[in-house]
Design an enzyme around this catalytic site. Structure first.
Site: not given
Ligand code: BGC
Length: 877
Positions: A480, A753
């Site tokens: 990501e 997270e």
């Molecule tokens: C990210 C988040 C992001 C989110 C949105 C994720 O995959 O890691 O931090 O804000 O998607 O829903």
């Protein structure tokens, strides 16, 4: 009950007879002596110091000189207290020219300072036609080719060089060399922007790197974000099919003549040691294929091929203002572990972002693999499932001699490395780890008497370092690593307290504006590398209004409001157009209060689910309010009127749809009440009862936080604003899940997270979305600086300051310091029994209101000017 026994105020300033105001820092566009400014009217700022207290600037004078030191502009004496971003207003500035400047000020004591130092800056290219260089490519790099192309050009020069300035950029990432030496000390250049519209070039002063006689300029490229695989979807070659380089060295000789060395069809290209380089997957280097000395003059390139010249538009080329990604802390092994599975693992003791450096001697052709992980699993084995498809592996092929390896075009999020392919013992000193991140100046510090909170602060800072690699990313390890908008605004103010992120975010906001879709929708990630078929998400798209406004508040830079105003407005208009009866987006989906508390066993319905549409309505109002604020500052009276009317309707629609007459909200969650209170959604008479409901809710969860990304940044602020800092302290100090300190107690060295990324028994919440370096929940840092230590701005840029510490939580000491745009500001307090000691520093050219605690949230108020102050007070609770 508490009683004030005495308040002593000692002014620490000695008032010298010859006391003077001096200029201690000068910057152009936020940078000290920058090179490559392409702003036609750059902005000048300075910081003052004085031995006299209560010093304010009353006037200034700026003088600008050209490269011959001839004065070209004098602002004259301007009566003004402004010392931030004074725009140049002299004759036209020229490309690639160096300019000098100095400033002096007058103060309110009637004294004039000496002139500050003669600083300089160099302009970049101001027009497309300055670029004589051509884009060069290796035409073999197409389709599946994974190797990095190398480029070289020899040139001879015999005259004495007075200056040589290199302008470099690339499609993909580049490393450049002059006569075998790396040009500059930056990594991952040219950085990550919305390349098709904005591609940064970097400018380097290479005067001392050019020799008499034969010289060689070399460039090697990697896929990077431009051509590599990005996004979890995944997508490849989002910006282009081939890597390419563009560079131009502008040489000025002693006799006044000039020459440009440019990338063109005279360059040669080949492949070398770097076999593969991808952001997510890592890098493969075969040392046997090293082109030894390829970037030095003695190298024979007769078997290299000619480059191909490509014709790309050059109107996307822009200067670089954000600090470059550089190497920082170097870690040596904390511990070498053999895991239960028999894996050879090194623990660096800190979850960091960067790469390893390896010194190794083995057999020719041996392959060494280095894997990267943030955590070990329950059994103590190396764990990489949370990286999803990102391979995050360095592969090194040995020559048989001693080899030294370090990746060039990738980075990893890791605390542990697993080493495969080594025969014999691992020598820990031969495997170091280097942290890399944008070189944002550290401008804040927070420390307290509670070691767990100090560790939390350290985790917040490491979350910031690891996720600020040219853009603000959600996470640095899995497939990501994108500029997720919701995360960025949640963390923004905390980021401003820890480091100077003004230029970093101004650059990212410009990408946001150019990537905004034609209907005003803000893409989920910036730079926008996803497909266009998305809808704006509440709390994510609102980054378009929240960061510009908060950036203005933090740095007092009106320019950002000017730059972003259209983008802010387009986002509010987008929401408005997608509303029915002033209720935004009742059909479409949003991310909502992402990652809120959601227990596995929810038989009693205790998951903290907040209605997404209600959240959306709150952010609709907030963004509209911020647009109105910006319109007021920019004197756009019509807009103030139009959007104020809209705001009233948005709030009324909220009352009718989501609130009962008694002020009960449709979702009885912390986030629902927090957003309603933070964004002033409730009529005044219903606010206090809402605070009561919020506190009740917190108590129902035994003083645990249950908010997700959207509620977390505001919850403690709301509690403090409405007089319940006592409850906020309980949340801050909670050690069991969900809480900020739970990960700290679990040994975290970064922000996770999820509140429960790793369970108390060492098992993982999930493999799919479980980053151990995600800064969003680190947003509590802002409250720690502003409320606990009590250092906050009363007006934009800290021109007026409020110092108001909040005692509580069993703390006996707390200290916050911040390099504001006017200079160092400190708020520190210490309790010895009932005795309070407070040390405060207020920068020159600002004023402050200091609230000295008496206990029980009572304060004695003092208005002061700049200076250092020491207060003592007796507190009887
Ligand atoms: C990210 C988040 C992001 C989110 C949105 C994720 O995959 O890691 O931090 O804000 O998607 O829903």
């Amino acid at each position: 009950m508490k009683k004030i026994l005495c308040i002593t105020i000692i002014l620490l300033l000695c008032i010298g007879i010859n006391a003077k105001t001096t200029i201690i820092q000068q910057s152009v566009e936020g940078l000290i002596n920058p090179i490559g400014i392409d702003e036609k009217k750059p902005g000048f700022s300075w910081i003052l110091k004085s031995t006299k207290q209560n010093t304010l600037q009353s006037a200034y004078e700026i003088q600008i000189f050209d490269c011959t030191k001839k004065k070209i502009w004098n602002s004259g004496k301007v009566t003004s207290s402004t010392s931030i971003n004074i725009q140049y207003a002299g004759p036209e500035l020229h490309s690639n020219s160096i300019y000098y400047w100095k400033v002096r000020v007058w103060d309110n004591h009637g004294e004039c300072s000496s002139w500050g130092s003669m600083n300089q800056w160099r302009m970049g290219f101001l027009s497309q036609s300055d670029w004589k260089a051509k884009w060069i490519e290796n035409e073999q790099v197409k389709g599946k080719e994974t190797r990095s192309p190398y480029f070289r050009k020899s040139f001879v020069q015999n005259k004495k060089v007075v200056s040589a300035i290199a302008y470099i950029t690339s499609h993909g990432l580049y490393e450049a060399f002059l006569n075998g030496e790396k040009v500059g000390d930056a990594y991952l250049t040219p950085g990550f922007t919305s390349y098709n519209k904005r591609l940064q070039y970097q400018v380097y002063n290479v005067t001392n790197m050019i020799h008499k006689g034969k010289n060689v300029f070399g460039i090697v490229l990697g896929n990077g974000w431009y051509r590599g695989t990005i996004n979890w979807e995944p997508r490849k070659m989002v910006y282009g099919q081939n890597m390419g380089a563009l560079c131009q060295i502008e040489i000025t000789y002693e006799d006044g003549s000039k020459e440009s060395i440019i990338s063109d069809n005279s360059w040669k290209t080949s492949f070398g040691a770097i076999q593969y380089a991808e952001i997510y997957n890592g890098e493969t280097i075969d040392a046997n294929k090293e082109l030894i000395g390829w970037n030095t003059p003695s190298y024979d390139d007769s078997n290299w091929k000619s480059v191909s010249v490509a014709n790309y538009a050059m109107n996307n080329l822009i200067g670089t203002y954000n600090q470059k990604v550089k190497k920082h802390e170097v870690f040596i092994s904390h511990k070498v572990i053999t895991t239960p599975k028999g894996e050879k693992v090194i623990d660096y003791g800190q979850n960091l972002v960067g790469f390893e450096k390896v010194k190794i001697k083995g057999n020719k052709g041996d392959t060494i693999r280095i894997y990267h992980a943030e955590v070990l699993d329950k059994e103590g084995n190396f764990y990489t499932e949370n990286l999803r498809s990102a391979k995050a592996t360095s592969t090194y092929i040995l020559t048989g001699n001693e080899d030294v390896f370090e990746p060039h075009f990738t980075f990893y999020g890791f605390r542990y490395i697993k080493i495969e392919g080594i025969k014999g013992e691992i020598i820990p000193e031969d495997f170091t780890a280097t942290a890399i991140y944008s070189d944002m100046p550290k401008n804040g510090s927070f420390t307290s008497s509670n070691p767990l909170i100090n560790q939390l602060q350290s985790n917040i800072e490491w979350g910031q370092k690891g996720n600020f690699l040219d853009i603000p990313t959600d996470c640095p390890q899995r497939n990501e690593r994108l500029g997720w908008t919701g995360d960025a605004h949640a963390f923004f103010r905390t980021a401003t307290f820890n480091r100077d992120v003004r230029n970093f975010f101004k650059k990212w906001l410009k990408d946001l504006a150019v990537d905004q879709l034609p209907d005003g929708c803000v893409p989920w990630v910036i730079p926008h590398t996803l497909r266009d078929d998305q809808v704006g998400s509440s709390g994510w798209g609102d980054v378009a209004t929240i960061i510009p406004w908060q950036l203005y508040m933090a740095y007092g830079d009106v320019g950002v409001l000017n730059n972003q105003y259209d983008s802010m407005k387009a986002w509010v208009d987008y929401m408005n157009r997608n509303s029915k009866n002033n209720l935004w987006n009742t059909k479409k989906d949003h991310f909502g209060d992402w990652l809120f508390y959601r227990p596995d066993d929810d038989k009693d319905g205790i998951a903290a689910i907040t209605d997404k549409q209600m959240i959306a309505q709150c952010f609709f109002a907030h963004s509209t309010q911020l647009l109105i604020n910006a319109a007021q500052i920019l004197n756009k009276k019509e807009d103030v009127k139009t959007y104020s009317e809209l705001l009233s309707k948005i709030k009324e629609a909220y009352w009718n749809e989501y609130m009962t007459a008694n002020g009960c909200l449709v979702s009885n969650t912390q986030t629902a009440y927090v957003l309603a209170l933070q964004f002033d959604m409730l009529p005044e008479n219903l606010r206090q009862q809402a605070v009561g409901r919020l506190v009740q809710n917190i108590e129902k969860y035994n003083n645990h936080i249950t908010t997700g990304f959207l509620g977390t940044s505001y919850i403690c602020h709301v509690l403090s604003r409405f007089g319940r800092t006592d409850v906020a302290y309980k949340l801050l100090l909670q050690e069991t899940y969900p809480s900020w300190l739970y990960p700290v107690k679990q040994g975290a060295t970064t922000i996770w997270e999820r509140w429960d990324g790793q369970k108390p028994d060492g098992s993982f919440q999930t493999a799919e979305m479980n980053s151990f370096n995600h800064y969003a929940y680190g947003a509590i840092g802002d409250w720690m600086y502003r409320i606990c230590a009590g250092l906050t701005e009363a007006t934009p840029g800290f021109k007026e300051i409020v110092i108001k510490p909040h005692l509580g939580g069993g703390f006996t000491y707390m200290s916050a310091s911040e390099m504001t745009p006017y200079g160092e500001c400190t708020s520190a307090w210490r309790l010895k029994g009932n005795q309070l000691e407070m040390d405060v520093e207020i920068p020159v050219n600002t004023t402050a209101t200091i609230y000295i605690p008496n206990g029980n949230e009572n304060y004695k108020k003092v208005e002061v000017g700049s200076g250092k102050y020491h207060f003592t007070n007796n507190i009887n609770n």
